[in-house]
Design a protein around this motif. Sequence first.
Motif, PDB file in Angstrom:
ATOM      1  N   ARG A 113      15.867  78.265  -9.576  1.00 22.47           N
ATOM      2  CA  ARG A 113      15.942  77.202 -10.581  1.00 22.47           C
ATOM      3  C   ARG A 113      17.286  76.491 -10.558  1.00 22.47           C
ATOM      4  O   ARG A 113      17.418  75.410 -11.132  1.00 22.47           O
ATOM      5  CB  ARG A 113      15.695  77.797 -11.973  1.00 22.47           C
ATOM      6  CG  ARG A 113      14.284  78.341 -12.173  1.00 22.47           C
ATOM      7  CD  ARG A 113      14.184  79.078 -13.512  1.00 22.47           C
ATOM      8  NE  ARG A 113      12.838  79.614 -13.715  1.00 22.47           N
ATOM      9  CZ  ARG A 113      11.901  79.017 -14.421  1.00 22.47           C
ATOM     10  NH1 ARG A 113      12.155  77.861 -14.990  1.00 22.47           N
ATOM     11  NH2 ARG A 113      10.702  79.552 -14.557  1.00 22.47           N
TER      12      ARG A 113
ATOM     13  N   VAL B 280      18.807  75.378  -7.847  1.00 21.13           N
ATOM     14  CA  VAL B 280      18.896  74.406  -6.750  1.00 21.13           C
ATOM     15  C   VAL B 280      18.769  72.961  -7.237  1.00 21.13           C
ATOM     16  O   VAL B 280      19.535  72.091  -6.814  1.00 21.13           O
ATOM     17  CB  VAL B 280      17.837  74.725  -5.663  1.00 21.13           C
ATOM     18  CG1 VAL B 280      17.768  73.600  -4.633  1.00 21.13           C
ATOM     19  CG2 VAL B 280      18.179  76.041  -4.973  1.00 21.13           C
ATOM     20  N   PRO B 281      17.806  72.632  -8.157  1.00 20.17           N
ATOM     21  CA  PRO B 281      17.708  71.233  -8.593  1.00 20.17           C
ATOM     22  C   PRO B 281      18.947  70.698  -9.301  1.00 20.17           C
ATOM     23  O   PRO B 281      19.092  69.485  -9.451  1.00 20.17           O
ATOM     24  CB  PRO B 281      16.497  71.254  -9.551  1.00 20.17           C
ATOM     25  CG  PRO B 281      15.697  72.428  -9.128  1.00 20.17           C
ATOM     26  CD  PRO B 281      16.698  73.444  -8.690  1.00 20.17           C
TER      27      PRO B 281
ATOM     28  N   LYS C  34      24.033  70.168  -1.974  1.00 16.67           N
ATOM     29  CA  LYS C  34      22.972  70.869  -1.250  1.00 16.67           C
ATOM     30  C   LYS C  34      23.298  70.978   0.237  1.00 16.67           C
ATOM     31  O   LYS C  34      23.044  72.020   0.858  1.00 16.67           O
ATOM     32  CB  LYS C  34      21.637  70.148  -1.444  1.00 16.67           C
ATOM     33  CG  LYS C  34      21.047  70.342  -2.827  1.00 16.67           C
ATOM     34  CD  LYS C  34      19.749  69.590  -3.004  1.00 16.67           C
ATOM     35  CE  LYS C  34      19.200  69.786  -4.408  1.00 16.67           C
ATOM     36  NZ  LYS C  34      17.969  69.018  -4.658  1.00 16.67           N
TER      37      LYS C  34
ATOM     38  N   PHE D 155      14.445  75.877   0.172  1.00 15.04           N
ATOM     39  CA  PHE D 155      14.279  75.060  -1.035  1.00 15.04           C
ATOM     40  C   PHE D 155      15.250  73.892  -1.040  1.00 15.04           C
ATOM     41  O   PHE D 155      14.905  72.782  -1.457  1.00 15.04           O
ATOM     42  CB  PHE D 155      14.477  75.918  -2.287  1.00 15.04           C
ATOM     43  CG  PHE D 155      13.223  76.601  -2.761  1.00 15.04           C
ATOM     44  CD1 PHE D 155      12.327  75.928  -3.567  1.00 15.04           C
ATOM     45  CD2 PHE D 155      12.933  77.893  -2.383  1.00 15.04           C
ATOM     46  CE1 PHE D 155      11.160  76.542  -4.009  1.00 15.04           C
ATOM     47  CE2 PHE D 155      11.777  78.529  -2.816  1.00 15.04           C
ATOM     48  CZ  PHE D 155      10.883  77.850  -3.625  1.00 15.04           C
ATOM     49  N   MET D 156      16.481  74.124  -0.595  1.00 17.06           N
ATOM     50  CA  MET D 156      17.455  73.030  -0.533  1.00 17.06           C
ATOM     51  C   MET D 156      17.007  71.971   0.464  1.00 17.06           C
ATOM     52  O   MET D 156      17.104  70.765   0.203  1.00 17.06           O
ATOM     53  CB  MET D 156      18.830  73.573  -0.135  1.00 17.06           C
ATOM     54  CG  MET D 156      19.548  74.322  -1.236  1.00 17.06           C
ATOM     55  SD  MET D 156      21.236  74.729  -0.756  1.00 17.06           S
ATOM     56  CE  MET D 156      21.738  75.731  -2.146  1.00 17.06           C
TER      57      MET D 156
ATOM     58  N   PHE E 268      13.929  71.262   1.474  1.00 18.12           N
ATOM     59  CA  PHE E 268      12.752  70.537   1.011  1.00 18.12           C
ATOM     60  C   PHE E 268      13.062  69.624  -0.175  1.00 18.12           C
ATOM     61  O   PHE E 268      12.352  68.643  -0.408  1.00 18.12           O
ATOM     62  CB  PHE E 268      11.646  71.519   0.621  1.00 18.12           C
ATOM     63  CG  PHE E 268      11.022  72.229   1.794  1.00 18.12           C
ATOM     64  CD1 PHE E 268      10.749  73.577   1.741  1.00 18.12           C
ATOM     65  CD2 PHE E 268      10.727  71.535   2.961  1.00 18.12           C
ATOM     66  CE1 PHE E 268      10.178  74.237   2.822  1.00 18.12           C
ATOM     67  CE2 PHE E 268      10.166  72.175   4.050  1.00 18.12           C
ATOM     68  CZ  PHE E 268       9.886  73.546   3.983  1.00 18.12           C
ATOM     69  N   SER E 269      14.113  69.947  -0.949  1.00 16.27           N
ATOM     70  CA  SER E 269      14.439  69.132  -2.124  1.00 16.27           C
ATOM     71  C   SER E 269      15.463  68.048  -1.830  1.00 16.27           C
ATOM     72  O   SER E 269      15.796  67.275  -2.732  1.00 16.27           O
ATOM     73  CB  SER E 269      14.967  70.026  -3.253  1.00 16.27           C
ATOM     74  OG  SER E 269      16.171  70.662  -2.873  1.00 16.27           O
TER      75      SER E 269
ATOM     76  N   THR F  53      14.592  64.354  -2.771  1.00 18.50           N
ATOM     77  CA  THR F  53      14.513  63.995  -4.191  1.00 18.50           C
ATOM     78  C   THR F  53      15.844  64.176  -4.913  1.00 18.50           C
ATOM     79  O   THR F  53      15.903  64.045  -6.133  1.00 18.50           O
ATOM     80  CB  THR F  53      13.449  64.874  -4.890  1.00 18.50           C
ATOM     81  OG1 THR F  53      13.820  66.269  -4.757  1.00 18.50           O
ATOM     82  CG2 THR F  53      12.085  64.655  -4.272  1.00 18.50           C
ATOM     83  N   SER F  54      16.898  64.478  -4.168  1.00 17.97           N
ATOM     84  CA  SER F  54      18.182  64.757  -4.814  1.00 17.97           C
ATOM     85  C   SER F  54      18.681  63.573  -5.621  1.00 17.97           C
ATOM     86  O   SER F  54      19.277  63.737  -6.686  1.00 17.97           O
ATOM     87  CB  SER F  54      19.229  65.137  -3.764  1.00 17.97           C
ATOM     88  OG  SER F  54      18.884  66.355  -3.150  1.00 17.97           O
TER      89      SER F  54
ATOM     90  N   PHE G 191      17.420  63.592  -9.186  1.00 18.48           N
ATOM     91  CA  PHE G 191      18.056  64.550 -10.077  1.00 18.48           C
ATOM     92  C   PHE G 191      19.500  64.172 -10.388  1.00 18.48           C
ATOM     93  O   PHE G 191      20.018  64.536 -11.435  1.00 18.48           O
ATOM     94  CB  PHE G 191      17.992  65.948  -9.464  1.00 18.48           C
ATOM     95  CG  PHE G 191      16.602  66.497  -9.398  1.00 18.48           C
ATOM     96  CD1 PHE G 191      15.981  66.951 -10.541  1.00 18.48           C
ATOM     97  CD2 PHE G 191      15.906  66.548  -8.205  1.00 18.48           C
ATOM     98  CE1 PHE G 191      14.697  67.454 -10.506  1.00 18.48           C
ATOM     99  CE2 PHE G 191      14.626  67.047  -8.149  1.00 18.48           C
ATOM    100  CZ  PHE G 191      14.018  67.502  -9.313  1.00 18.48           C
TER     101      PHE G 191
END
Length: 667
Positions: free
Chosen positions: A183, A185-186, A193, A251-252, A254-255, A258-259, A262
């Motif tokens: 949780r 990571v976002p 990241k 996870f980093m 793949f996200s 979308t950074s 956020f």
Amino acid sequence: MACIVSWLLLLMIGVREQYLTDYNIPHAPFPSFVKGLILNIWIISSYFIIWLFFQPKERDFQGLLWQIFVVALLSTLLSMGVNLLLTWLRDEMKYNLPFLYAIFFHVEFTLLMTLLISTFVTWKKLILFEQTRFTHYTWLLFEIFLGITMLAHFFRIGTIDVYFKIPIFFLTVWILVISVNVRWVPHLNFQQKIQGIFKLAFIMLALSYFVASFQFYFYEQSLISDDLIKNLFPLTLLIFVFVYAASSTLFMLFSLPTSSVFEKKEQEISSFRDLSLAVRDGKKDADVYKVLLNSSLKSIQADAGWIMDNDYNVKVVTGITEEDIKIVLQDLRDASYEGQAPSKLNFQPYFKKENANRNYRSILALPIIVDQEVKGSLILVKRLHNSIDSVMQATVSTYVAQAGIALFNLDLLSKAVKNEVYKNSMQIAKQTQEALMPKSLEINENIEVYVTWEPAIVVGGDYYDMHRLNDNEVSFIIADVSGKGPKAAFNMAQMKGIYQSLAREENILPSEFFTKANAALTGCIQRDTFITATYLHVNTEEKKVDFARAGHCPTLYYNAESREATFLDNRGLGLGIVRNNSYKKFIHNHEIKYNHGDLLVLYTDGITEARSKNGVDEYGYEHMQTIIENNNNLPLKEIANKILEDIYAFMGKKAMDDDFTLLLIRL
């Protein structure tokens, strides 16, 4: 001290046994129980030292990863130095004694365990960030399992075979379930990241290096101290540390796309403060209290909560018994909470017997202030201890501030109808609404825009906006909230917040925009309220317009090549009418190719439904179509003025009965 003494004893025992074995000196084996006890003392004392050292600021994830990166770097460099020295002694100095290998082995084993324990402490902090009850107990059971593996030292140091006697599949799934708790990571931005991926990759490389390095000791038949690395505890710890590092890295990765979304989270939260009016139109204080409590419970995932007045009378409550309320209120009194300043309590269940059977161990109390006067308190509780941090408190404080503004507005409006304050408050509302409208519609040399907007009674429900995605793409929206006046204006502000949030998503189609907007509005507007809108996405490089209509007036499109103005008769249903997932069936995406000089006219029904002098006939669509065909070459402002002059002539007055907006776009 215990850490150093236990390590020296462990080294002395291992080297002594190796020395006696090398020179065939008869000796009794050192008791495994004692060796295991010393090893466990060293591991536990090392854990607490590292735990005390790794105490970062709240949510300092970069600091945690940096600490582990430094530990991994130093451990790896020292291990490389040990290996180089060992190679030099063996190849150059011709020393090939297991006695020396035992010394080097203990040094490398210490470096590896220091890295594993340090990483384990860090992973624990990350996994238990914003913990749920499931995460809490899953992790607690895993710690108990690790404690059980340490007991193997008391019976047999070399217990690697035991590892394959337990259900491997079960343990693997267990570790994987724990490892998906990322949780934190976002909360990292794009740059953080990238740095995190680099640090985690290095940690995995360091662990791989140690595994490769220990191959020598593992297969050195004359070395008897290698029983340490055949133990279940370090092996399980190594697998867990490596799997969580790999999981966080994935996870980093793949996200990353979308950074940017956020990174704008704080900006969007501040805009929700402006939308405190959306907590609005409960006509009673109780309605606002319900919205405040529900929003606060969801925002920090609290288990229960209530709102009370200054006399401790409960106004609204969710998820807690009367008996537990009395216990929490007594805790607040004992902590000298008087409703003037926020208070956060935490009851540690492991050191005080009186806390063992307590149902709620984390308590947050915030005063509700309306016009500088305390009207009551919001109380939120969670079952887990230490599960409300300062950032959660700040989030809830924002909701409380919004509720305070809403309660003040309700009180102000109720008085305004009886005195002159009403005029002043409406003027403030008008200024606020005007501030919500875009101050500039200048796009680029390929698009020319002009807009005129007027509410019927000071404030209204019409809304227009635009968002420039890049040099070639821009989106436009025009919307009309059902009704008029303050209620429509409040819902208009809600629509603006949704548009500003969704319009930033890359490659979102107009139909997708409306589907997501409808889902967002479902819980925000009353059932007797709906919003019509038209959304355009213009690409000046490809010279095309993607558009969709949610029950709004059809867009008037003038084709400069054919010199004809036509209405784009695409269908669609207003927002808030269908309040489930089937809404996407009622909205459709369309596309047109345009030429230079084409004109788009967007407007609200205040124009088409303007009444004639006799109060029966409506202005309709044909008048505007004719004006556009005859005056399309004029500047946009003059075209807009001609339309308005024609409407006023049709009505016989220069004031419309409804809000109106007229938006002209020349491509």
